[in-house]
Motif scaffolding. Structure first.
Motif, mmCIF file in Angstrom:
data_model
loop_
_atom_site.group_PDB
_atom_site.id
_atom_site.type_symbol
_atom_site.label_atom_id
_atom_site.label_comp_id
_atom_site.label_asym_id
_atom_site.label_seq_id
_atom_site.Cartn_x
_atom_site.Cartn_y
_atom_site.Cartn_z
ATOM 1 N N UNK A 168 2.045 -15.172 -23.695
ATOM 2 C CA UNK A 168 1.813 -13.749 -23.477
ATOM 3 C C UNK A 168 2.308 -13.370 -22.081
ATOM 4 N N UNK A 169 2.349 -12.082 -21.811
ATOM 5 C CA UNK A 169 2.581 -11.653 -20.428
ATOM 6 C C UNK A 169 1.662 -10.475 -20.119
ATOM 7 N N UNK A 170 1.346 -10.337 -18.850
ATOM 8 C CA UNK A 170 0.384 -9.330 -18.407
ATOM 9 C C UNK A 170 0.987 -8.492 -17.292
ATOM 10 N N UNK A 171 0.510 -7.268 -17.196
ATOM 11 C CA UNK A 171 0.865 -6.442 -16.047
ATOM 12 C C UNK A 171 -0.402 -5.840 -15.457
ATOM 13 N N UNK A 172 -0.353 -5.616 -14.171
ATOM 14 C CA UNK A 172 -1.450 -4.976 -13.440
ATOM 15 C C UNK A 172 -0.790 -3.994 -12.486
ATOM 16 N N UNK A 173 -1.012 -2.689 -12.701
ATOM 17 C CA UNK A 173 -0.328 -1.721 -11.861
ATOM 18 C C UNK A 173 -1.303 -0.763 -11.194
ATOM 19 N N UNK A 174 -0.879 -0.302 -10.031
ATOM 20 C CA UNK A 174 -1.697 0.576 -9.206
ATOM 21 C C UNK A 174 -0.831 1.751 -8.769
ATOM 22 N N UNK A 175 -1.200 2.946 -9.221
ATOM 23 C CA UNK A 175 -0.514 4.167 -8.810
ATOM 24 C C UNK A 175 -1.409 4.891 -7.813
ATOM 25 N N UNK A 176 -0.943 5.018 -6.596
ATOM 26 C CA UNK A 176 -1.753 5.611 -5.522
ATOM 27 C C UNK A 176 -1.414 7.092 -5.429
ATOM 28 N N UNK A 177 -2.435 7.939 -5.605
ATOM 29 C CA UNK A 177 -2.231 9.376 -5.628
ATOM 30 C C UNK A 177 -3.117 10.067 -4.610
ATOM 31 N N UNK A 178 -2.556 11.093 -3.978
ATOM 32 C CA UNK A 178 -3.358 11.984 -3.150
ATOM 33 C C UNK A 178 -3.681 13.210 -4.002
ATOM 34 N N UNK A 179 -4.915 13.327 -4.424
ATOM 35 C CA UNK A 179 -5.315 14.389 -5.340
ATOM 36 C C UNK A 179 -5.799 15.602 -4.545
ATOM 37 N N UNK A 180 -5.375 16.763 -4.969
ATOM 38 C CA UNK A 180 -5.757 17.997 -4.280
ATOM 39 C C UNK A 180 -7.272 18.100 -4.171
ATOM 40 N N UNK A 181 -7.763 18.348 -2.970
ATOM 41 C CA UNK A 181 -9.188 18.513 -2.741
ATOM 42 C C UNK A 181 -9.935 17.239 -2.422
#
Length: 219
Positions: A168-181
């Motif tokens: 099998x293969x795995x992924x682990x991802x992190x999307x860093x967002x600056x959210x309004x407010x």
């Protein structure tokens, strides 16, 4: 780059993409995973959502940019919530391997109006590698439609792939967002483990009746 360096001559490429994918070779094929976990932002705070995924990766013919040579996989991943068929996430793009520099590239386009390209380095036999993209970069950047850029500004995107011993293969991802407010950036994470349900096809040049590959050289 030295201005006298030849930037036009294309190298001879092996027509068999599958034999030249380096660390991406184990990812070729059609995969499914039913234990995906998405942590996303909501008004009331982070929400965890499980998901089901089908991920198709098929080899493409070798690509050249003058002397640069890339081997790759064209992909489409389709994600839905358990028990539903309505699209939860849809994504297309390419996984690319440059043997000469040990560079892995991952491009994405999603129908919410966002595209990105992440890059990283690996050895051909690595079973784990990490790629990154950053807002504002001209070589591994992130571009969003005006609403996303305004309300959910994507600052960075990182993905780690692990090729597991069981195939099998795995992924682990992190999307860093600056959210309004919100004062602090939000880490929108996704992870899944995928099991192969069908092997890959062959790229057109590697088919038995394909004409021999010919290197193109300037006159």
């Amino acid at each position: 780059m030295n201005p006298t360096e030849d930037i036009y001559t294309e190298p001879n490429a092996d027509p068999d993409t599958l034999a030249n994918l380096g660390p991406l070779r184990a990812m070729a094929g059609i995969w499914e995973g039913s234990r995906g976990v998405d942590v996303k932002p909501k008004r009331e705070g982070p929400k965890t959502q499980v998901y089901v995924e089908r991920y198709e990766l098929q080899p493409i013919d070798p690509q050249t940019n003058g002397p640069q040579l890339l081997y790759g996989l064209r992909y489409h991943t389709y994600i839905h919530k358990p028990g539903l068929t309505k699209m939860y996430h849809d994504q297309v793009g390419y996984w690319l391997w440059e043997p000469a520099t040990g560079t892995v590239l991952h491009t994405l386009a999603i129908p919410r109006g966002q595209v990105a390209m992440a890059s990283g380095h690996a050895k051909a036999d690595d079973t784990r590698f990490t790629l990154s993209a950053e807002r504002g970069s001209l070589v591994n950047g992130i571009v969003s439609n005006p609403f996303i850029e305004h309300a959910f500004t994507t600052l960075a995107w990182n993905i780690t792939v692990t090729i597991n011993a069981d195939g099998t293969w795995s992924y682990d991802q992190d999307t860093v967002m600056q959210i309004q407010g919100q004062a602090e950036p939000f880490h929108h994470t996704d992870r899944n483990t995928l099991t192969r349900v069908e092997g890959p096809g062959r790229n057109p040049l590697a088919m038995p009746d394909a004409p021999a590959a010919v290197a193109v050289r300037p006159k």
